[in-house]
Design a protein around this motif. Structure first.
Motif, PDB file in Angstrom:
ATOM      1  N   PHE A 104      -0.343  13.297 -35.722  1.00 53.11           N
ATOM      2  CA  PHE A 104       0.198  11.950 -35.561  1.00 53.11           C
ATOM      3  C   PHE A 104      -0.837  10.904 -35.960  1.00 53.11           C
ATOM      4  O   PHE A 104      -0.538   9.968 -36.700  1.00 53.11           O
ATOM      5  N   VAL A 105      -2.069  11.068 -35.482  1.00 45.86           N
ATOM      6  CA  VAL A 105      -3.127  10.084 -35.763  1.00 45.86           C
ATOM      7  C   VAL A 105      -3.468  10.067 -37.249  1.00 45.86           C
ATOM      8  O   VAL A 105      -3.580   9.002 -37.850  1.00 45.86           O
ATOM      9  N   ARG A 106      -3.606  11.213 -37.862  1.00 45.92           N
ATOM     10  CA  ARG A 106      -3.973  11.244 -39.287  1.00 45.92           C
ATOM     11  C   ARG A 106      -2.883  10.638 -40.156  1.00 45.92           C
ATOM     12  O   ARG A 106      -3.171   9.959 -41.130  1.00 45.92           O
ATOM     13  N   ARG A 107      -1.608  10.876 -39.809  1.00 42.38           N
ATOM     14  CA  ARG A 107      -0.511  10.268 -40.579  1.00 42.38           C
ATOM     15  C   ARG A 107      -0.475   8.758 -40.375  1.00 42.38           C
ATOM     16  O   ARG A 107      -0.199   8.001 -41.307  1.00 42.38           O
ATOM     17  N   LYS A 108      -0.774   8.320 -39.164  1.00 43.60           N
ATOM     18  CA  LYS A 108      -0.793   6.884 -38.863  1.00 43.60           C
ATOM     19  C   LYS A 108      -1.794   6.158 -39.761  1.00 43.60           C
ATOM     20  O   LYS A 108      -1.539   5.058 -40.237  1.00 43.60           O
ATOM     21  N   TYR A 109      -2.942   6.786 -40.017  1.00 43.45           N
ATOM     22  CA  TYR A 109      -3.993   6.168 -40.831  1.00 43.45           C
ATOM     23  C   TYR A 109      -3.947   6.608 -42.296  1.00 43.45           C
ATOM     24  O   TYR A 109      -4.749   6.171 -43.109  1.00 43.45           O
ATOM     25  N   GLY A 110      -3.042   7.511 -42.636  1.00 37.58           N
ATOM     26  CA  GLY A 110      -2.898   7.946 -44.023  1.00 37.58           C
ATOM     27  C   GLY A 110      -4.011   8.858 -44.507  1.00 37.58           C
ATOM     28  O   GLY A 110      -4.364   8.842 -45.681  1.00 37.58           O
ATOM     29  N   ILE A 111      -4.546   9.677 -43.614  1.00 40.29           N
ATOM     30  CA  ILE A 111      -5.655  10.568 -43.956  1.00 40.29           C
ATOM     31  C   ILE A 111      -5.104  11.972 -44.190  1.00 40.29           C
ATOM     32  O   ILE A 111      -4.268  12.461 -43.433  1.00 40.29           O
ATOM     33  N   ALA A 112      -5.587  12.637 -45.228  1.00 39.80           N
ATOM     34  CA  ALA A 112      -5.160  14.000 -45.537  1.00 39.80           C
ATOM     35  C   ALA A 112      -5.563  14.958 -44.414  1.00 39.80           C
ATOM     36  O   ALA A 112      -6.570  14.742 -43.725  1.00 39.80           O
ATOM     37  N   GLU A 113      -4.791  16.020 -44.263  1.00 38.55           N
ATOM     38  CA  GLU A 113      -4.989  16.953 -43.146  1.00 38.55           C
ATOM     39  C   GLU A 113      -6.377  17.598 -43.144  1.00 38.55           C
ATOM     40  O   GLU A 113      -7.076  17.569 -42.141  1.00 38.55           O
ATOM     41  N   LEU A 114      -6.763  18.199 -44.263  1.00 36.37           N
ATOM     42  CA  LEU A 114      -8.063  18.866 -44.338  1.00 36.37           C
ATOM     43  C   LEU A 114      -9.207  17.871 -44.145  1.00 36.37           C
ATOM     44  O   LEU A 114     -10.178  18.139 -43.445  1.00 36.37           O
ATOM     45  N   GLU A 115      -9.075  16.729 -44.759  1.00 39.28           N
ATOM     46  CA  GLU A 115     -10.102  15.689 -44.655  1.00 39.28           C
ATOM     47  C   GLU A 115     -10.296  15.254 -43.201  1.00 39.28           C
ATOM     48  O   GLU A 115     -11.422  15.117 -42.716  1.00 39.28           O
ATOM     49  N   PHE A 116      -9.186  15.065 -42.492  1.00 42.67           N
ATOM     50  CA  PHE A 116      -9.265  14.640 -41.093  1.00 42.67           C
ATOM     51  C   PHE A 116      -9.838  15.758 -40.223  1.00 42.67           C
ATOM     52  O   PHE A 116     -10.664  15.510 -39.344  1.00 42.67           O
ATOM     53  N   GLN A 117      -9.434  16.983 -40.489  1.00 48.44           N
ATOM     54  CA  GLN A 117      -9.954  18.129 -39.737  1.00 48.44           C
ATOM     55  C   GLN A 117     -11.474  18.214 -39.875  1.00 48.44           C
ATOM     56  O   GLN A 117     -12.195  18.406 -38.896  1.00 48.44           O
ATOM     57  N   ILE A 118     -11.957  18.044 -41.086  1.00 47.33           N
ATOM     58  CA  ILE A 118     -13.401  18.116 -41.343  1.00 47.33           C
ATOM     59  C   ILE A 118     -14.131  16.957 -40.660  1.00 47.33           C
ATOM     60  O   ILE A 118     -15.158  17.161 -40.011  1.00 47.33           O
ATOM     61  N   CYS A 119     -13.586  15.758 -40.773  1.00 41.58           N
ATOM     62  CA  CYS A 119     -14.224  14.589 -40.148  1.00 41.58           C
ATOM     63  C   CYS A 119     -14.269  14.724 -38.626  1.00 41.58           C
ATOM     64  O   CYS A 119     -15.278  14.382 -38.001  1.00 41.58           O
ATOM     65  N   VAL A 120     -13.191  15.227 -38.029  1.00 43.45           N
ATOM     66  CA  VAL A 120     -13.172  15.438 -36.576  1.00 43.45           C
ATOM     67  C   VAL A 120     -14.240  16.455 -36.187  1.00 43.45           C
ATOM     68  O   VAL A 120     -14.972  16.265 -35.210  1.00 43.45           O
ATOM     69  N   GLY A 121     -14.359  17.526 -36.950  1.00 40.80           N
ATOM     70  CA  GLY A 121     -15.370  18.551 -36.677  1.00 40.80           C
ATOM     71  C   GLY A 121     -16.789  18.022 -36.806  1.00 40.80           C
ATOM     72  O   GLY A 121     -17.650  18.312 -35.966  1.00 40.80           O
ATOM     73  N   ILE A 122     -17.043  17.257 -37.844  1.00 42.50           N
ATOM     74  CA  ILE A 122     -18.379  16.669 -38.045  1.00 42.50           C
ATOM     75  C   ILE A 122     -18.696  15.708 -36.908  1.00 42.50           C
ATOM     76  O   ILE A 122     -19.799  15.717 -36.358  1.00 42.50           O
ATOM     77  N   TYR A 123     -17.717  14.885 -36.538  1.00 39.75           N
ATOM     78  CA  TYR A 123     -17.909  13.918 -35.448  1.00 39.75           C
ATOM     79  C   TYR A 123     -18.205  14.642 -34.132  1.00 39.75           C
ATOM     80  O   TYR A 123     -19.088  14.237 -33.370  1.00 39.75           O
TER      81      TYR A 123
END
Length: 151
Positions: A25-44
């Motif tokens: 839901f959050v990634r679609r709200k901001y228009g972020i690709a799934e893999l990209e968001f997964q990686i950013c969440v992991g790095i964070y």
């Protein structure tokens, strides 16, 4: 594909972490690709906000260490990106292919960016265009040429 700023990604990650909303839901709200968001969440989660704001310097040694670690640990691309705080998953299969075909030395000599179509670097192109461009003609010379043409 629209480029999403790092600050927007951090805002999305912090919203995801602080709410009950799903990651999708959050990634679609901001228009972020799934893999990209997964990686950013992991790095964070692993390194914090600083790792997203200051990505690692990509050098030959970095590429080599990344590919070796991925192969030794049989890691996925997203696991590898998170482990190295690297946000460009598209580069990893390319580097791995180069490593497997040409060996470790080929990774050390890679340069950033695309190769030009005709094999010249952009600096060589700019020199050639400036040297082959005619010099500016003064206005008095132009007048003489115009007068010469009319007579």
């Amino acid at each position: 594909m629209t480029k999403i700023s790092v600050n927007t990604k951090i805002k999305a990650i912090e919203e995801y972490a602080s709410s009950n909303a799903s990651r999708g839901f959050v990634r679609r709200k901001y228009g972020i690709a799934e893999l990209e968001f997964q990686i950013c969440v992991g790095i964070y989660a692993k390194f914090g906000k600083e790792a997203l704001l200051n990505p690692p310097q990509v050098t030959g040694d970095f590429r080599l260490n990344l590919v070796k670690w991925k192969q030794e640990n049989l890691a996925s691309i997203s696991e590898t990106c998170i482990h190295f705080a690297f946000r460009s998953p598209g580069s990893i299969p390319k580097w791995e292919s180069i490593y497997n075909r040409q060996g470790p030395q080929a990774l050390m000599g890679l340069r950033r960016g695309r190769k030009s179509k005709n094999g010249q670097t952009t600096r060589q192109k700019s020199r050639r265009t400036t040297s082959s461009t005619p010099k500016a003609v003064s206005s008095s010379t132009k007048r003489k040429l115009i007068i010469k043409d009319t007579t």
